[in-house]
Design an enzyme around this catalytic site. Sequence first.
Site, mmCIF file in Angstrom:
data_model
loop_
_atom_site.group_PDB
_atom_site.id
_atom_site.type_symbol
_atom_site.label_atom_id
_atom_site.label_comp_id
_atom_site.label_asym_id
_atom_site.label_seq_id
_atom_site.Cartn_x
_atom_site.Cartn_y
_atom_site.Cartn_z
ATOM 1 C CB SER A 143 48.361 34.730 40.656
ATOM 2 O OG SER A 143 47.705 35.620 39.783
ATOM 3 C CE1 TYR B 20 46.768 31.347 36.754
ATOM 4 C CE2 TYR B 20 46.069 33.472 37.628
ATOM 5 C CZ TYR B 20 47.069 32.613 37.245
ATOM 6 O OH TYR B 20 48.382 33.007 37.357
#
Length: 211
Positions: free
Chosen positions: A103, A116
């Site tokens: 990510s 996250y």
Amino acid sequence: VVVVGRSERIFELADEGYLPLRSDLTLDGEPDRMVDKAIQSLDRLDIVINAHGIVSRALAEEFPLDQWNRTIATNLTSVFQTAQAAAKHFLKRKYGKIINVASMLSFSGGLRAVAYAASKGGVAQLSKAMANEWAPHGINVNAIAPGYFETNATEPLRSDPVRNQQILDRLPAGRWGKPSDLKGAVVFLASAASDYVHGIILPVDGGWLSR
């Protein structure tokens, strides 16, 4: 192609020619079971793509521990265990491709997404660590770091006029990414063209990191 997912929607892919297997990879033994089942179904396994993930948003000082644990289990631990299960097969064949989905938060901390960010930072480092060990055995481990894409997970960002504009203002491409924008990177890392590529985190981000 075998596709593994938690939702019953996974079975809709059967109409498109995929073999759907329903599983929760955070459960004990499931990664090994799914890899074994994939090998039984396909006769052999060549490529594993760990593309699953969840995100919960809250201020860091208020972030619930149960959401932290669930995010780490889904986004990081199950990625490691699935890659580990596949590698046991790949090491025997001296060949295999493992592609993890990282990510933009593998590079930055983001906002209101501490679990996250931690999990995706872990995916990046995990990919490098596994590449160090398995590259001499013919196994390529790499990761793709998608930028800001139009998915269910980013709907809260896209529906926030201020945050949406902030993101667009930083994107040289001038638009959010579409899932189809990942195809080229996946094909490259899954093909013989990447046989000498090990441990990279390949951004597909519309130029986000360059601005």
